[in-house]
Design an enzyme around this catalytic site. Structure first.
Site, PDB file in Angstrom:
ATOM      1  N   GLY A 192     -74.165  23.639  14.867  1.00  0.00           N
ATOM      2  CA  GLY A 192     -73.123  22.938  14.266  1.00  0.00           C
ATOM      3  C   GLY A 192     -73.140  21.365  14.570  1.00  0.00           C
ATOM      4  O   GLY A 192     -72.655  20.475  14.140  1.00  0.00           O
TER       5      GLY A 192
ATOM      6  N   GLY B  60     -61.417  28.025   5.392  1.00  0.00           N
ATOM      7  CA  GLY B  60     -60.553  26.799   5.733  1.00  0.00           C
ATOM      8  C   GLY B  60     -61.264  25.631   5.300  1.00  0.00           C
ATOM      9  O   GLY B  60     -62.192  25.837   4.224  1.00  0.00           O
TER      10      GLY B  60
ATOM     11  N   ASN C  55     -63.281  36.289   5.079  1.00  0.00           N
ATOM     12  CA  ASN C  55     -61.999  35.636   5.929  1.00  0.00           C
ATOM     13  C   ASN C  55     -61.209  36.438   6.665  1.00  0.00           C
ATOM     14  O   ASN C  55     -60.845  37.570   5.867  1.00  0.00           O
ATOM     15  CB  ASN C  55     -61.406  34.619   4.994  1.00  0.00           C
ATOM     16  CG  ASN C  55     -60.673  33.528   5.827  1.00  0.00           C
ATOM     17  OD1 ASN C  55     -61.188  32.864   6.576  1.00  0.00           O
ATOM     18  ND2 ASN C  55     -59.056  33.720   5.843  1.00  0.00           N
ATOM     19  N   ARG C  56     -60.584  36.373   7.703  1.00  0.00           N
ATOM     20  CA  ARG C  56     -59.604  37.376   8.402  1.00  0.00           C
ATOM     21  C   ARG C  56     -58.581  37.336   7.396  1.00  0.00           C
ATOM     22  O   ARG C  56     -58.054  38.653   7.406  1.00  0.00           O
ATOM     23  CB  ARG C  56     -59.355  36.569   9.886  1.00  0.00           C
ATOM     24  CG  ARG C  56     -60.306  36.680  10.741  1.00  0.00           C
ATOM     25  CD  ARG C  56     -59.706  36.491  12.060  1.00  0.00           C
ATOM     26  NE  ARG C  56     -60.716  36.328  12.967  1.00  0.00           N
ATOM     27  CZ  ARG C  56     -61.275  37.449  13.759  1.00  0.00           C
ATOM     28  NH1 ARG C  56     -60.917  38.567  13.656  1.00  0.00           N
ATOM     29  NH2 ARG C  56     -62.369  37.331  14.573  1.00  0.00           N
TER      30      ARG C  56
ATOM     31  N   ASP D 276     -68.451  16.614   4.857  1.00  0.00           N
ATOM     32  CA  ASP D 276     -69.059  17.988   5.406  1.00  0.00           C
ATOM     33  C   ASP D 276     -70.034  18.830   4.674  1.00  0.00           C
ATOM     34  O   ASP D 276     -70.821  19.287   4.961  1.00  0.00           O
ATOM     35  CB  ASP D 276     -67.712  19.126   5.704  1.00  0.00           C
ATOM     36  CG  ASP D 276     -66.800  18.648   7.064  1.00  0.00           C
ATOM     37  OD1 ASP D 276     -67.429  18.231   7.800  1.00  0.00           O
ATOM     38  OD2 ASP D 276     -65.569  19.019   7.100  1.00  0.00           O
TER      39      ASP D 276
ATOM     40  N   LYS E  31     -57.518  19.693   7.046  1.00  0.00           N
ATOM     41  CA  LYS E  31     -58.386  19.393   6.138  1.00  0.00           C
ATOM     42  C   LYS E  31     -57.690  19.396   4.679  1.00  0.00           C
ATOM     43  O   LYS E  31     -58.090  18.734   3.805  1.00  0.00           O
ATOM     44  CB  LYS E  31     -59.377  19.947   6.148  1.00  0.00           C
ATOM     45  CG  LYS E  31     -60.428  19.544   7.557  1.00  0.00           C
ATOM     46  CD  LYS E  31     -61.987  20.065   7.539  1.00  0.00           C
ATOM     47  CE  LYS E  31     -62.773  19.725   8.774  1.00  0.00           C
ATOM     48  NZ  LYS E  31     -64.049  19.733   8.783  1.00  0.00           N
TER      49      LYS E  31
ATOM     50  N   SER F 257     -63.236  17.652  20.490  1.00  0.00           N
ATOM     51  CA  SER F 257     -64.181  16.822  19.539  1.00  0.00           C
ATOM     52  C   SER F 257     -65.080  15.936  20.264  1.00  0.00           C
ATOM     53  O   SER F 257     -64.462  15.414  21.472  1.00  0.00           O
ATOM     54  CB  SER F 257     -62.973  16.013  18.881  1.00  0.00           C
ATOM     55  OG  SER F 257     -63.722  14.998  18.091  1.00  0.00           O
TER      56      SER F 257
END
Length: 514
Positions: free
Chosen positions: A481, A372, A393-394, A333, A295, A246
């Site tokens: 990002g 996620g 998504n996996r 976000d 989250k 972070s």
């Protein structure tokens, strides 16, 4: 050799030779250490005169410590006592005595023979499956106090970040000078928040190294500036696992100082977010960024959730309302990501002579990788702008669940590279694929990227991911990002301080340092 500050920042030097110890001491001085702990148990000397020379030539005030690394025998004890007595004779500023090795009688002898040295009585509190409690720490403190030492020191083995709470209680209520350090990544806040609770010694790591539980000396001095932390400082932080990547502390701490706000922002390595909020429940813990993988779980920890965040089903920001202590969840976000993509597309349209007030995402096929917390925010944001969203998504079941919530399509992850119903699509990676330390990975092949007009990557460590590098090579517009990060952080800062964020200042920090 005196100490100049109320808060003493020190580092531990574990070196084998005089030359290495002297060089490390010089480096510690350059990095802002006020004091060094000379760990003599690692120091190799054939005769006590070598150690004497080192102590006489020390360039910083010092602690001399001597701890066992293996089984203790009579020869080891004899050497230990010889080292400690020599340090007293040479007026070394602090002599640390491990009370599990050296008896109280030896401590008394050192106390009686010293002239200027301060004696530190220390012990190591082992977890052994039982987290430290106020009672166990209190008993350890009472035992250390009985030695009559000037300062007492606890090094505590912690399994969870919540185990650090009793350490703060001890710091606040100790009647004698106390040095306390919780070991491991989950113990990091014992050093970063210690000064808030009265800690006067803070330990850091040398050379910018990431030592578990110890912030780098340079970050103590330049990022956190712990000398300004006091009992009124409000605590903010990023709740994540992992959390070491972070960049939030690099941004929010300077912004607090720039605006004159008495706050500190710290990394919080949290395993159980519900338990974290139960333990750290006072109003001083005022606000949090929420990262991977918490989250969605954090929504259930909130007393109230902003309507946008509720519809998304994920929060990335939590504020503790001062009036009643309730936790309020938000999601910054969503707008951060969507506006970053929109602005990049508008810039591209301007260049091509096409400009419009309508969202440039409207009508576009928007391919999202990841379901996620970040993925949910991006999916809802893109859908709200009129995009045709497709989710990969996996874990396919998660993709299908998010698609049902957003009213869009989900496809199996293994079809991502072959998915090409049209040209000029938008790709958004909201998974952790490509994040350090696995920065050689990418969610999609370079060849498949040729179908995309714009590629966005929520990963910002590294700033220029493999995905973005390959997208640039095939001619796509790319959005880092970092841009999403700074936009969501601006929204968070406004919520944290209930005021305006210093936009230009925060943007400058991000693009200069990240």
């Amino acid at each position: 050799m005196g100490l100049k500050h109320d808060l003493v920042v020190y580092t531990r030097l574990e070196c084998e030779s005089c030359e290495e110890m002297a060089a490390s001491m010089h480096k510690a001085k350059e990095e802002g250490a006020d004091l060094v702990e000379l760990c003599i148990d690692d120091f190799t000397f054939s005769h006590i005169s070598q150690l004497e020379l080192l102590l006489k030539q020390r360039s910083l005030p010092s602690i001399v410590s001597f701890r066992p690394k293996s089984a203790i025998n009579s020869d080891w004890k004899k050497t230990c006592i010889q080292v400690l007595k020599l340090a007293v004779e040479l007026d070394v500023e602090f002599i640390e005595v491990d009370t599990e090795v050296v008896c109280h009688q030896v401590v008394a002898e050192l106390m009686n023979s010293r002239s200027n040295s301060k004696i530190i009585a220390s012990t190591y509190v082992i977890n052994a499956g039982n987290p430290p409690t106020k009672d166990t720490l209190c008993n350890s403190i009472i035992n250390l106090q009985s030695t009559g030492a000037d300062i007492i020191k606890l090094v505590i083995d912690v399994a969870y970040i919540t185990d650090v709470a009793p350490v703060f209680h001890m710091l606040t209520h100790s009647q004698v000078p106390l040095i306390a350090r919780a070991e491991g990544d989950r113990g990091l806040i014992s050093q970063l928040l210690g000064p808030k609770y009265g800690a006067f010694f803070v330990c850091g790591s040398l050379g910018g190294k990431s030592t578990p539980g110890l912030p780098p000396l340079t970050s103590i001095k330049q990022v956190y500036k712990l000398e300004y932390v006091n009992p009124d400082t409000r605590v903010f932080g990023v709740i994540s696992n992992p959390v070491g990547h972070s960049k939030g502390p690099l941004l929010h701490n300077p912004a607090f100082r720039h605006t004159g706000y008495n706050g500190i922002y710290v990394p919080l390595l949290v395993d159980n977010v519900k338990e974290f909020f139960r333990v750290f429940s006072c109003n001083d813990y005022a606000g949090f960024s929420v990262g991977i993988p918490h989250k969605e779980a954090a929504v259930r920890c909130c007393d109230e959730v902003d309507p946008l965040a509720k519809s998304i089903g994920a929060v990335n920001t939590i504020i503790r309302r001062p009036s009643d202590g309730k936790l309020i969840g938000y999601n910054t976000d969503c707008e951060a990501c969507v506006t970053a993509i929109e602005d990049a597309l508008r810039e591209r349209q301007k260049t091509n002579g096409r400009a419009s007030n309508v969202s440039p995402i409207a009508g576009k096929l928007f391919v999202l990788v990841g379901a996620g917390g970040a993925g949910r925010a991006i999916a809802f944001g893109a859908k709200s702008r009129g995009a045709r969203v497709v989710i990969f998504n996996r874990k396919y079941e998660r993709a299908k669940a998010l698609a049902a919530a957003v009213t869009c399509e989900a496809l199996p992850y293994e079809h991502l590279n072959d998915f090409c119903p049209e040209k000029g699509m938008i790709l958004a990676n909201a998974s952790a694929v490509g994040m350090q330390p696995k920065s050689d990975q990418t969610p999609i092949t370079k060849e498949a990227l040729r179908s995309y007009e714009l590629v966005f990557d929520a990963v910002y460590t590294p700033r220029n991911t493999r995905l973005l590098q390959e997208a640039t090579e095939v001619g796509a517009t790319v959005v880092s990002g970092v841009e999403m990060f700074v936009r969501q952080a601006l929204g968070q800062f406004k919520l944290f301080t209930n005021g305006l964020a210093p936009v230009d200042f925060m943007r400058r920090i991000v693009y200069e340092q990240f």
